[in-house]
Design a protein around this motif. Sequence first.
Motif, mmCIF file in Angstrom:
data_model
loop_
_atom_site.group_PDB
_atom_site.id
_atom_site.type_symbol
_atom_site.label_atom_id
_atom_site.label_comp_id
_atom_site.label_asym_id
_atom_site.label_seq_id
_atom_site.Cartn_x
_atom_site.Cartn_y
_atom_site.Cartn_z
ATOM 1 N N SER A 1 92.320 62.592 18.776
ATOM 2 C CA SER A 1 91.965 63.957 19.179
ATOM 3 C C SER A 1 90.453 64.145 19.171
ATOM 4 O O SER A 1 89.865 64.660 20.125
ATOM 5 C CB SER A 1 92.626 64.966 18.227
ATOM 6 N N GLY A 2 89.806 63.728 18.075
ATOM 7 C CA GLY A 2 88.357 63.857 17.980
ATOM 8 C C GLY A 2 87.637 63.018 19.021
ATOM 9 O O GLY A 2 86.671 63.473 19.644
ATOM 10 N N ALA A 3 88.107 61.794 19.219
ATOM 11 C CA ALA A 3 87.474 60.911 20.197
ATOM 12 C C ALA A 3 87.642 61.455 21.615
ATOM 13 O O ALA A 3 86.715 61.386 22.437
ATOM 14 C CB ALA A 3 88.075 59.510 20.099
ATOM 15 N N SER A 4 88.810 62.020 21.925
ATOM 16 C CA SER A 4 89.033 62.591 23.253
ATOM 17 C C SER A 4 88.092 63.758 23.510
ATOM 18 O O SER A 4 87.533 63.897 24.606
ATOM 19 C CB SER A 4 90.491 63.047 23.396
ATOM 20 N N ALA A 5 87.924 64.605 22.484
ATOM 21 C CA ALA A 5 86.995 65.733 22.616
ATOM 22 C C ALA A 5 85.563 65.232 22.811
ATOM 23 O O ALA A 5 84.794 65.792 23.602
ATOM 24 C CB ALA A 5 87.085 66.631 21.390
ATOM 25 N N ALA A 6 85.189 64.163 22.096
ATOM 26 C CA ALA A 6 83.843 63.604 22.217
ATOM 27 C C ALA A 6 83.630 62.967 23.585
ATOM 28 O O ALA A 6 82.554 63.083 24.179
ATOM 29 C CB ALA A 6 83.606 62.577 21.107
ATOM 30 N N VAL A 7 84.645 62.290 24.107
ATOM 31 C CA VAL A 7 84.555 61.703 25.443
ATOM 32 C C VAL A 7 84.356 62.806 26.488
ATOM 33 O O VAL A 7 83.548 62.673 27.422
ATOM 34 C CB VAL A 7 85.823 60.882 25.762
ATOM 35 N N ALA A 8 85.087 63.914 26.315
ATOM 36 C CA ALA A 8 84.955 65.033 27.249
ATOM 37 C C ALA A 8 83.549 65.618 27.223
ATOM 38 O O ALA A 8 83.085 66.173 28.226
ATOM 39 C CB ALA A 8 85.983 66.112 26.924
ATOM 40 N N LYS A 9 82.843 65.479 26.078
ATOM 41 C CA LYS A 9 81.465 65.954 25.961
ATOM 42 C C LYS A 9 80.457 64.873 26.355
ATOM 43 O O LYS A 9 79.249 65.065 26.215
ATOM 44 C CB LYS A 9 81.192 66.398 24.522
ATOM 45 N N ARG A 10 80.963 63.706 26.799
ATOM 46 C CA ARG A 10 80.137 62.587 27.273
ATOM 47 C C ARG A 10 79.218 62.041 26.190
ATOM 48 O O ARG A 10 78.043 61.730 26.437
ATOM 49 C CB ARG A 10 79.322 63.002 28.516
ATOM 50 N N LEU A 11 79.744 61.907 24.973
ATOM 51 C CA LEU A 11 78.987 61.264 23.904
ATOM 52 C C LEU A 11 79.058 59.748 24.071
ATOM 53 O O LEU A 11 79.952 59.219 24.736
ATOM 54 C CB LEU A 11 79.555 61.663 22.539
ATOM 55 N N ASP A 12 78.110 59.048 23.432
ATOM 56 C CA ASP A 12 78.119 57.592 23.518
ATOM 57 C C ASP A 12 79.158 57.011 22.561
ATOM 58 O O ASP A 12 79.869 57.748 21.866
ATOM 59 C CB ASP A 12 76.728 57.017 23.245
ATOM 60 N N LEU A 13 79.262 55.671 22.521
ATOM 61 C CA LEU A 13 80.282 55.012 21.714
ATOM 62 C C LEU A 13 80.184 55.407 20.246
ATOM 63 O O LEU A 13 81.198 55.728 19.606
ATOM 64 C CB LEU A 13 80.182 53.491 21.863
ATOM 65 N N PHE A 14 78.944 55.386 19.706
ATOM 66 C CA PHE A 14 78.787 55.763 18.306
ATOM 67 C C PHE A 14 79.224 57.203 18.082
ATOM 68 O O PHE A 14 79.908 57.518 17.094
ATOM 69 C CB PHE A 14 77.335 55.587 17.854
ATOM 70 N N GLY A 15 78.827 58.092 18.988
ATOM 71 C CA GLY A 15 79.196 59.499 18.853
ATOM 72 C C GLY A 15 80.697 59.697 18.898
ATOM 73 O O GLY A 15 81.256 60.486 18.125
ATOM 74 N N VAL A 16 81.374 58.986 19.793
ATOM 75 C CA VAL A 16 82.826 59.107 19.903
ATOM 76 C C VAL A 16 83.506 58.624 18.628
ATOM 77 O O VAL A 16 84.414 59.281 18.098
ATOM 78 C CB VAL A 16 83.331 58.313 21.121
ATOM 79 N N VAL A 17 83.066 57.477 18.115
ATOM 80 C CA VAL A 17 83.670 56.942 16.889
ATOM 81 C C VAL A 17 83.373 57.851 15.692
ATOM 82 O O VAL A 17 84.242 58.104 14.856
ATOM 83 C CB VAL A 17 83.166 55.510 16.618
ATOM 84 N N PHE A 18 82.156 58.375 15.638
ATOM 85 C CA PHE A 18 81.790 59.243 14.515
ATOM 86 C C PHE A 18 82.607 60.538 14.517
ATOM 87 O O PHE A 18 83.135 60.954 13.480
ATOM 88 C CB PHE A 18 80.297 59.567 14.566
ATOM 89 N N VAL A 19 82.730 61.162 15.693
ATOM 90 C CA VAL A 19 83.523 62.391 15.776
ATOM 91 C C VAL A 19 84.982 62.098 15.449
ATOM 92 O O VAL A 19 85.645 62.863 14.740
ATOM 93 C CB VAL A 19 83.391 63.028 17.172
ATOM 94 N N GLY A 20 85.484 60.967 15.943
ATOM 95 C CA GLY A 20 86.852 60.580 15.621
ATOM 96 C C GLY A 20 87.050 60.355 14.133
ATOM 97 O O GLY A 20 88.069 60.752 13.551
ATOM 98 N N PHE A 21 86.053 59.736 13.494
ATOM 99 C CA PHE A 21 86.113 59.477 12.047
ATOM 100 C C PHE A 21 86.153 60.785 11.267
ATOM 101 O O PHE A 21 86.967 60.965 10.352
ATOM 102 C CB PHE A 21 84.889 58.641 11.646
ATOM 103 N N VAL A 22 85.273 61.709 11.619
ATOM 104 C CA VAL A 22 85.228 63.000 10.916
ATOM 105 C C VAL A 22 86.512 63.784 11.144
ATOM 106 O O VAL A 22 87.078 64.367 10.208
ATOM 107 C CB VAL A 22 84.006 63.813 11.386
ATOM 108 N N ALA A 23 86.998 63.812 12.381
ATOM 109 C CA ALA A 23 88.223 64.537 12.686
ATOM 110 C C ALA A 23 89.413 63.952 11.935
ATOM 111 O O ALA A 23 90.293 64.681 11.470
ATOM 112 C CB ALA A 23 88.492 64.502 14.189
ATOM 113 N N ALA A 24 89.427 62.629 11.804
ATOM 114 C CA ALA A 24 90.559 61.964 11.167
ATOM 115 C C ALA A 24 90.550 62.085 9.653
ATOM 116 O O ALA A 24 91.603 62.219 9.026
ATOM 117 C CB ALA A 24 90.576 60.486 11.565
ATOM 118 N N LEU A 25 89.375 62.039 9.051
ATOM 119 C CA LEU A 25 89.306 61.899 7.594
ATOM 120 C C LEU A 25 88.739 63.107 6.866
ATOM 121 O O LEU A 25 88.795 63.159 5.636
ATOM 122 C CB LEU A 25 88.477 60.652 7.246
ATOM 123 N N GLY A 26 88.188 64.079 7.605
ATOM 124 C CA GLY A 26 87.589 65.237 6.947
ATOM 125 C C GLY A 26 88.573 66.013 6.082
ATOM 126 O O GLY A 26 88.289 66.350 4.922
ATOM 127 N N GLY A 27 89.759 66.298 6.638
ATOM 128 C CA GLY A 27 90.756 67.036 5.871
ATOM 129 C C GLY A 27 91.265 66.265 4.666
ATOM 130 O O GLY A 27 91.477 66.831 3.590
#
Length: 218
Positions: A21-47
Motif C-alpha cells: 500500500s505504501g509503495a503503491s502510494a509512493a509510486v503514484a507520487k513518482r518517488l525514486d526506488l529508495f523513496g518507495v522502499v522507505f515509504v513502504g517500510f514506514v507504512a508496514a512497520l509504523g503501527g
Amino acid sequence: MTTSTALLIADLVGVAVFAASGASAAVAKRLDLFGVVFVGFVAALGGGIFRDLVVDEVPPLAFADWRYATAAALTAAAVFWLHPQLARLRTTVLVLDAAGLALFTVTGTLKALDAHVPPFGACVIGMLSGIGGGLGRDLLTGEIPVVLRREIYAVAAFAGAVMVAVLHGAGQVGPLPLAVAAVLIFVLRLVALRRRWAVPVATLRPPRTGDPGAGPRW
C-alpha cells in the motif's frame, strides 16, 4: 496451528500488504526506488513499532526479527519494479490499505490483551496499530491522513478491535475467530468507501455582514 503461529503469519501478511500500500502510494507520487522502499517500510512497520513500544516489548519486532523488515523491503521493491503491471493504482492502494488495517488491528489488539492490557486499552492500542502505518504513509506522500478525513477508517478499526476483545473474553482466540474479526474490518472499510459513508464534520458558516461578532477576536 497455535495462536502464536497464527499471530506471526497475520503480522507478516499485514506487513506485506501495508508495504505494498505504501509503495503503491509512493509510486503514484513518482518517488525514486529508495523513496518507495522507505515509504513502504514506514507504512508496514509504523503501527507495529508503536504497538510493541506501548506493550513494553523492546526492541520492537520490526528491529528484533529480520523477517519483518525483509518482508516490508522486498514487497515495496517488488511494487516499484512491477508497478507498470498494476492497473488503477488508487484502487490497489485502497484495497491493500483496508487489508493491512484489518490485519494489524486484529494482531495489535490480541497482542495487547496477551500483555494483560485491560480490554478498552487493548482496543485503543489495536486501533492505533492499524491506523499507524497509513498515517505515516499519507504524511510522507503529502496527503491529508485518511484517519483525519470523513471516511470510515479508525471507526472500522475500533469496531474490529472490540470484536477481538469480546472473542478473547469468551475464550475464542483461534485463527478462525480472528479471521472473522479481520474480515469485519476489511468489509466495513470497503463498503464505507463504496457507499461513501462518512463521519459528520463541523459546518463552518461565513460571518454575516454587520455582525458585531464577526470581527477579529484578540
